[in-house]
Design an enzyme around this catalytic site. Structure first.
Site, PDB file in Angstrom:
ATOM      1  N   ASP A   8      20.011 -41.792 -18.523  1.00  0.00           N
ATOM      2  CA  ASP A   8      19.943 -43.088 -19.218  1.00  0.00           C
ATOM      3  C   ASP A   8      18.469 -43.453 -19.351  1.00  0.00           C
ATOM      4  O   ASP A   8      17.606 -42.616 -19.048  1.00  0.00           O
ATOM      5  CB  ASP A   8      20.733 -44.143 -18.420  1.00  0.00           C
ATOM      6  CG  ASP A   8      21.288 -45.256 -19.298  1.00  0.00           C
ATOM      7  OD1 ASP A   8      20.556 -45.731 -20.193  1.00  0.00           O
ATOM      8  OD2 ASP A   8      22.434 -45.663 -19.097  1.00  0.00           O
TER       9      ASP A   8
ATOM     10  N   ARG B 274      37.457 -23.803  -6.906  1.00  0.00           N
ATOM     11  CA  ARG B 274      38.803 -23.238  -6.850  1.00  0.00           C
ATOM     12  C   ARG B 274      39.004 -22.033  -5.928  1.00  0.00           C
ATOM     13  O   ARG B 274      40.068 -21.945  -5.294  1.00  0.00           O
ATOM     14  CB  ARG B 274      39.294 -22.939  -8.271  1.00  0.00           C
ATOM     15  CG  ARG B 274      39.634 -24.237  -9.016  1.00  0.00           C
ATOM     16  CD  ARG B 274      39.643 -24.070 -10.498  1.00  0.00           C
ATOM     17  NE  ARG B 274      38.300 -23.852 -11.012  1.00  0.00           N
ATOM     18  CZ  ARG B 274      38.016 -23.669 -12.302  1.00  0.00           C
ATOM     19  NH1 ARG B 274      38.987 -23.662 -13.187  1.00  0.00           N
ATOM     20  NH2 ARG B 274      36.773 -23.511 -12.697  1.00  0.00           N
TER      21      ARG B 274
ATOM     22  N   THR C 254      26.065 -25.086 -18.189  1.00  0.00           N
ATOM     23  CA  THR C 254      26.483 -23.703 -18.464  1.00  0.00           C
ATOM     24  C   THR C 254      27.563 -23.662 -19.550  1.00  0.00           C
ATOM     25  O   THR C 254      27.869 -22.607 -20.088  1.00  0.00           O
ATOM     26  CB  THR C 254      26.990 -23.003 -17.182  1.00  0.00           C
ATOM     27  OG1 THR C 254      27.864 -23.886 -16.503  1.00  0.00           O
ATOM     28  CG2 THR C 254      25.850 -22.617 -16.284  1.00  0.00           C
TER      29      THR C 254
ATOM     30  N   LYS D  11      25.133 -36.596 -12.261  1.00  0.00           N
ATOM     31  CA  LYS D  11      24.339 -36.205 -13.447  1.00  0.00           C
ATOM     32  C   LYS D  11      23.869 -37.413 -14.257  1.00  0.00           C
ATOM     33  O   LYS D  11      24.208 -37.567 -15.436  1.00  0.00           O
ATOM     34  CB  LYS D  11      25.157 -35.279 -14.355  1.00  0.00           C
ATOM     35  CG  LYS D  11      25.644 -34.003 -13.684  1.00  0.00           C
ATOM     36  CD  LYS D  11      26.311 -33.076 -14.683  1.00  0.00           C
ATOM     37  CE  LYS D  11      26.773 -31.776 -14.095  1.00  0.00           C
ATOM     38  NZ  LYS D  11      27.955 -31.865 -13.227  1.00  0.00           N
ATOM     39  N   LEU D  12      23.057 -38.266 -13.643  1.00  0.00           N
ATOM     40  CA  LEU D  12      22.603 -39.477 -14.334  1.00  0.00           C
ATOM     41  C   LEU D  12      21.707 -39.144 -15.534  1.00  0.00           C
ATOM     42  O   LEU D  12      20.883 -38.229 -15.462  1.00  0.00           O
ATOM     43  CB  LEU D  12      21.826 -40.374 -13.357  1.00  0.00           C
ATOM     44  CG  LEU D  12      22.681 -41.315 -12.503  1.00  0.00           C
ATOM     45  CD1 LEU D  12      23.578 -40.566 -11.559  1.00  0.00           C
ATOM     46  CD2 LEU D  12      21.797 -42.274 -11.730  1.00  0.00           C
TER      47      LEU D  12
HETATM   48  O1  C5P Z   1      36.246 -24.236  -9.300  1.00  0.00           O
HETATM   49  P1  C5P Z   1      34.829 -23.809  -9.549  1.00  0.00           P
HETATM   50  O2  C5P Z   1      34.260 -22.919  -8.442  1.00  0.00           O
HETATM   51  O3  C5P Z   1      34.646 -23.205 -10.919  1.00  0.00           O
HETATM   52  O4  C5P Z   1      33.995 -25.165  -9.481  1.00  0.00           O
HETATM   53  C1  C5P Z   1      32.641 -25.227  -9.789  1.00  0.00           C
HETATM   54  C2  C5P Z   1      32.150 -26.638  -9.654  1.00  0.00           C
HETATM   55  O5  C5P Z   1      30.799 -26.687 -10.104  1.00  0.00           O
HETATM   56  C3  C5P Z   1      32.918 -27.657 -10.502  1.00  0.00           C
HETATM   57  O6  C5P Z   1      32.870 -28.903  -9.791  1.00  0.00           O
HETATM   58  C4  C5P Z   1      32.091 -27.743 -11.767  1.00  0.00           C
HETATM   59  O7  C5P Z   1      32.207 -28.995 -12.400  1.00  0.00           O
HETATM   60  C5  C5P Z   1      30.675 -27.557 -11.224  1.00  0.00           C
HETATM   61  N1  C5P Z   1      29.712 -27.072 -12.191  1.00  0.00           N
HETATM   62  C6  C5P Z   1      29.856 -25.875 -12.883  1.00  0.00           C
HETATM   63  N2  C5P Z   1      28.900 -25.475 -13.780  1.00  0.00           N
HETATM   64  C7  C5P Z   1      27.815 -26.244 -13.993  1.00  0.00           C
HETATM   65  C8  C5P Z   1      27.650 -27.447 -13.302  1.00  0.00           C
HETATM   66  C9  C5P Z   1      28.626 -27.838 -12.398  1.00  0.00           C
HETATM   67  O8  C5P Z   1      30.826 -25.168 -12.673  1.00  0.00           O
HETATM   68  N3  C5P Z   1      26.882 -25.818 -14.815  1.00  0.00           N
END
Ligand code: C5P
Length: 235
Positions: free
Chosen positions: A64, A211, A119, A61-62
């Site tokens: 700058d 997860r 989100t 997620k850059l």
């Molecule tokens: O464990 P889980 O299925 O919730 O993981 C979702 C992954 O997606 C995590 O690495 C989280 O940081 C990433 N993510 C997210 N919502 C976002 C952007 C990225 O859950 N809006």
């Protein structure tokens, strides 16, 4: 475009990550490496996982000034990754610079996608803390349109937003969506969730699942179930 399950490798060390990946003796999942693992282990973990035959989404997620992002992307382009991202909030100019750094003048190379609004940002916080007026949904669409204008390949978004983003930016504009849970599994801290099958129906091109796979008693089985539900493909 796409239609694949990306497994989020949210582990603190290379040892934990590689022990998890060792379980996959058949199909090698597309994986996501985020800040936690990359900052702990550096580019070497990307090379190691690539050498094992996985496709990689590098989720850094850059955000700058354009020149810095362009140079950073140039460095990342040497890692033979398959997908990488920036914050759309960095402006169209920054996203154009990111693309130049990553792909040069070519349209080939890794997919470059943008985060619209995280989100974790609520409507209220966006209006009152960030002083961005309007409906969150409209801001997400506008940022997706900015990403498309800059020549990016797609966005990270909620599966519930995939349809409206495809309507605004076209069917070949890629949507990558976290927030996916099996109908019978824990929600954890995710709020706006859908099942792999639901994400497929809503038009997501890739789902990012952490997860429900990494913490499952049988991670390989959970991955295969997810793939079957999302793509309709049996193992
Ligand atoms: O464990 P889980 O299925 O919730 O993981 C979702 C992954 O997606 C995590 O690495 C989280 O940081 C990433 N993510 C997210 N919502 C976002 C952007 C990225 O859950 N809006």
């Amino acid at each position: 475009m796409g239609k694949d399950v990306i497994v989020a490798l949210d582990f603190p060390t290379a040892a934990d990550t590689l022990a998890f990946l060792d379980k996959f003796t058949g199909r090698k999942p597309y994986v996501k490496i985020g800040m936690e693992l990359f900052y702990a282990e550096g580019p070497e973990i990307v090379r190691e996982i690539k050498n094992r035959g996985h496709k990689i989404f590098l989720d850094l997620k850059l955000h700058d000034i354009p020149n810095t992002v362009e140079k950073a992307m140039k460095s990342l382009s040497k890692l033979s990754i398959d997908m990488v991202n920036v914050h759309a909030a960095g402006t169209v100019e920054m996203m154009e610079a990111a693309k130049r750094g990553l792909k040069g003048d070519s349209e080939e190379g890794p997919l470059l996608i943008a985060v619209t609004q995280l989100t974790s940002t609520s409507q209220e916080r966006m209006n009152e803390e960030l002083l961005i007026d309007g409906k969150l949904e409209d801001v997400v669409i506008k940022y997706a349109q900015n990403a498309k204008k800059a020549g990016l390949d797609g966005v990270v978004c909620s599966p519930l937003e995939s349809g409206m983003i495809h309507d605004a930016c076209g069917d070949d504009f890629v949507t990558v969506t976290p927030g996916v849970r099996f109908a019978d599994s824990a929600k954890d801290d995710q709020v706006r969730i859908t099942t792999p099958e639901g994400a497929k129906k809503l038009g997501s091109d890739y789902i990012v699942v952490g997860r429900p796979i990494t913490k499952a008693e049988d991670p390989v089985g959970a991955y295969e179930r997810c793939l079957a539900e999302f793509t309709g493909e049996e193992k």
